[in-house]
Design a protein around this motif. Structure first.
Motif, short mmCIF file in Angstrom:
data_model
loop_
_atom_site.label_atom_id
_atom_site.label_comp_id
_atom_site.label_asym_id
_atom_site.label_seq_id
_atom_site.Cartn_x
_atom_site.Cartn_y
_atom_site.Cartn_z
N GLU A 39 -55.64 5.62 -59.67
CA GLU A 39 -54.18 5.79 -59.60
C GLU A 39 -53.50 4.77 -58.70
N THR A 40 -54.27 4.15 -57.84
CA THR A 40 -53.70 3.23 -56.85
C THR A 40 -53.12 2.00 -57.57
N PRO A 41 -51.95 1.52 -57.16
CA PRO A 41 -51.42 0.31 -57.82
C PRO A 41 -52.36 -0.87 -57.64
N ARG A 42 -52.36 -1.76 -58.59
CA ARG A 42 -53.20 -2.97 -58.46
C ARG A 42 -52.60 -3.90 -57.42
N GLN A 43 -51.28 -3.95 -57.32
CA GLN A 43 -50.59 -4.66 -56.26
C GLN A 43 -49.40 -3.79 -55.84
N GLY A 44 -49.14 -3.78 -54.54
CA GLY A 44 -48.02 -2.98 -54.04
C GLY A 44 -46.69 -3.54 -54.51
N LEU A 75 -53.38 -6.60 -43.32
CA LEU A 75 -54.77 -6.86 -43.75
C LEU A 75 -55.57 -5.58 -43.57
N TYR A 76 -56.30 -5.22 -44.60
CA TYR A 76 -57.02 -3.94 -44.54
C TYR A 76 -58.39 -4.08 -45.17
N TRP A 77 -59.23 -3.13 -44.87
CA TRP A 77 -60.63 -3.17 -45.28
C TRP A 77 -60.81 -2.20 -46.44
N LEU A 78 -61.11 -2.76 -47.61
CA LEU A 78 -61.22 -1.94 -48.82
C LEU A 78 -62.59 -1.27 -48.81
N HIS A 79 -62.68 -0.24 -47.99
CA HIS A 79 -63.97 0.30 -47.55
C HIS A 79 -64.79 0.95 -48.65
N ARG A 80 -64.20 1.25 -49.77
CA ARG A 80 -64.97 1.90 -50.85
C ARG A 80 -65.39 0.92 -51.94
N SER A 81 -65.23 -0.37 -51.69
CA SER A 81 -65.60 -1.36 -52.69
C SER A 81 -67.08 -1.68 -52.65
N LEU A 102 -60.21 -14.07 -58.41
CA LEU A 102 -59.55 -12.77 -58.61
C LEU A 102 -59.03 -12.23 -57.28
N ARG A 103 -58.14 -11.24 -57.38
CA ARG A 103 -57.74 -10.48 -56.18
C ARG A 103 -58.35 -9.09 -56.23
N SER A 104 -59.44 -8.97 -56.92
CA SER A 104 -60.17 -7.70 -57.03
C SER A 104 -60.59 -7.20 -55.66
N PRO A 105 -60.67 -5.87 -55.47
CA PRO A 105 -61.18 -5.34 -54.21
C PRO A 105 -62.68 -5.58 -54.04
N VAL A 106 -63.35 -5.93 -55.14
CA VAL A 106 -64.80 -6.14 -55.10
C VAL A 106 -65.06 -7.58 -54.68
N GLY A 112 -58.26 -6.75 -48.07
CA GLY A 112 -57.05 -6.72 -48.88
C GLY A 112 -55.87 -7.16 -48.03
N THR A 113 -54.92 -7.83 -48.67
CA THR A 113 -53.70 -8.21 -47.95
C THR A 113 -52.49 -7.84 -48.80
N SER A 114 -51.45 -7.42 -48.12
CA SER A 114 -50.17 -7.14 -48.79
C SER A 114 -49.03 -7.56 -47.88
N LEU A 131 -47.64 -1.23 -50.27
CA LEU A 131 -49.10 -1.17 -50.18
C LEU A 131 -49.74 -0.74 -51.50
N ASP A 132 -51.04 -0.99 -51.58
CA ASP A 132 -51.78 -0.68 -52.81
C ASP A 132 -53.18 -0.18 -52.47
N CYS A 133 -53.30 0.54 -51.35
CA CYS A 133 -54.65 0.97 -50.94
C CYS A 133 -54.75 2.49 -50.88
N LEU A 134 -56.00 2.93 -50.86
CA LEU A 134 -56.29 4.36 -50.81
C LEU A 134 -55.87 4.97 -49.48
N ASP A 135 -55.54 6.23 -49.54
CA ASP A 135 -55.26 6.97 -48.31
C ASP A 135 -56.49 6.88 -47.40
N GLY A 136 -56.28 6.56 -46.13
CA GLY A 136 -57.39 6.48 -45.18
C GLY A 136 -58.01 5.11 -45.06
N THR A 137 -57.45 4.12 -45.74
CA THR A 137 -58.00 2.75 -45.66
C THR A 137 -57.87 2.21 -44.23
N PRO A 138 -58.97 1.64 -43.70
CA PRO A 138 -58.91 1.11 -42.33
C PRO A 138 -58.05 -0.15 -42.24
N1 SAM Z 1 -53.10 -6.36 -52.41
C1 SAM Z 1 -54.48 -6.56 -52.05
C2 SAM Z 1 -54.87 -8.02 -52.26
O1 SAM Z 1 -54.36 -8.65 -53.18
O2 SAM Z 1 -55.67 -8.52 -51.48
C3 SAM Z 1 -55.43 -5.62 -52.76
C4 SAM Z 1 -55.39 -5.74 -54.27
S1 SAM Z 1 -56.66 -4.76 -55.03
C5 SAM Z 1 -56.52 -5.34 -56.70
C6 SAM Z 1 -55.93 -3.16 -55.11
C7 SAM Z 1 -56.90 -2.19 -55.73
O3 SAM Z 1 -57.98 -1.98 -54.82
C8 SAM Z 1 -56.34 -0.82 -55.98
O4 SAM Z 1 -55.73 -0.75 -57.24
C9 SAM Z 1 -57.57 0.06 -55.92
O5 SAM Z 1 -58.21 0.08 -57.20
C10 SAM Z 1 -58.51 -0.68 -54.97
N2 SAM Z 1 -58.54 -0.08 -53.64
C11 SAM Z 1 -57.50 0.28 -52.87
N3 SAM Z 1 -57.91 0.76 -51.69
C12 SAM Z 1 -59.26 0.70 -51.70
C13 SAM Z 1 -60.25 1.03 -50.75
N4 SAM Z 1 -59.95 1.52 -49.55
N5 SAM Z 1 -61.54 0.83 -51.10
C14 SAM Z 1 -61.85 0.32 -52.32
N6 SAM Z 1 -60.96 -0.01 -53.26
C15 SAM Z 1 -59.66 0.17 -52.94
#
Ligand code: SAM
Length: 167
Positions: A39-44, A75-81, A102-106, A112-114, A131-138
């Motif tokens: 459900e999280t947006p791909r970009q905020g 800047l945040y840590w996409l901790h579930r990637s 890519l700007r994939s979280p993987v 991640g940056t927004s 923002l475009d991150c999960l609740d609780g993102t560090p």
């Molecule tokens: N705006 C940032 C960037 O461009 O660096 C992040 C873009 S990334 C495509 C956003 C996606 O990361 C979300 O749609 C969600 O699928 C995933 N995501 C968000 N928070 C996450 C987290 N804490 N751990 C893993 N994946 C996350």
């Protein structure tokens, strides 16, 4: 299609070196409406929902002056990637792209940056949109949007250096 941790057709993973995370310190936590990557947006977006960024002690005094900036870079840590893919198929259609295109979280270091709009500062809490991150993102860091920031420190020779006048 948003991934959990599955590998898709033609994607390639590697055995990454053991993560040391370069001694990062999480300086806060981000609260958003999203608890699922589906459900999280791909970009905020700047008209997106209001999100809260909580700053932890001992970093709260470091917020002094941020209210002067309409936009901040977060800047945040996409901790579930997962962190081991070199080729990814964002569309899940077998067509693959290099992770660094890519700007994939993987990614090996899932940063991640927004650019967010700052709506308010309430003590240790920043209220932002974009923002475009999960609740609780560090939270790793925040700083003024570079297009709004003028260096305060005196200029240095490199500031004036171009390819033509390089020593
Ligand atoms: N705006 C940032 C960037 O461009 O660096 C992040 C873009 S990334 C495509 C956003 C996606 O990361 C979300 O749609 C969600 O699928 C995933 N995501 C968000 N928070 C996450 C987290 N804490 N751990 C893993 N994946 C996350």
């Amino acid at each position: 299609m948003v991934r959990e941790n599955e590998i898709r057709e033609n994607e390639v993973s590697v055995d990454p070196p053991a993560a040391t995370d370069a001694g990062l310190v999480f300086i806060g936590r981000i609260s958003t409406p999203w608890t699922s990557r589906m459900e999280t947006p791909r970009q905020g977006r700047h008209d997106g929902p209001l999100c809260r960024i909580e700053i932890f002690e001992p970093w709260i005094p470091a917020l002094k002056g941020v209210e002067a900036f309409e936009r901040l870079e977060i800047l945040y840590w996409l901790h579930r990637s997962r962190r081991d893919l070199v080729l990814q198929s964002p569309a899940g259609n077998g067509k693959v792209h290099g992770t660094f295109s890519l700007r994939s979280p993987v990614r090996p270091n899932p940063i991640g940056t927004s650019i967010v709009t700052l709506e308010g500062v309430e003590g240790d809490i920043l209220l932002v949109r974009g923002l475009d991150c999960l609740d609780g993102t560090p939270l790793i860091d925040l700083k003024p949007d570079r297009t709004l920031f003028k260096p305060i420190a005196p200029p240095q020779p490199g500031d004036y250096q171009t390819d033509e006048n390089a020593p």
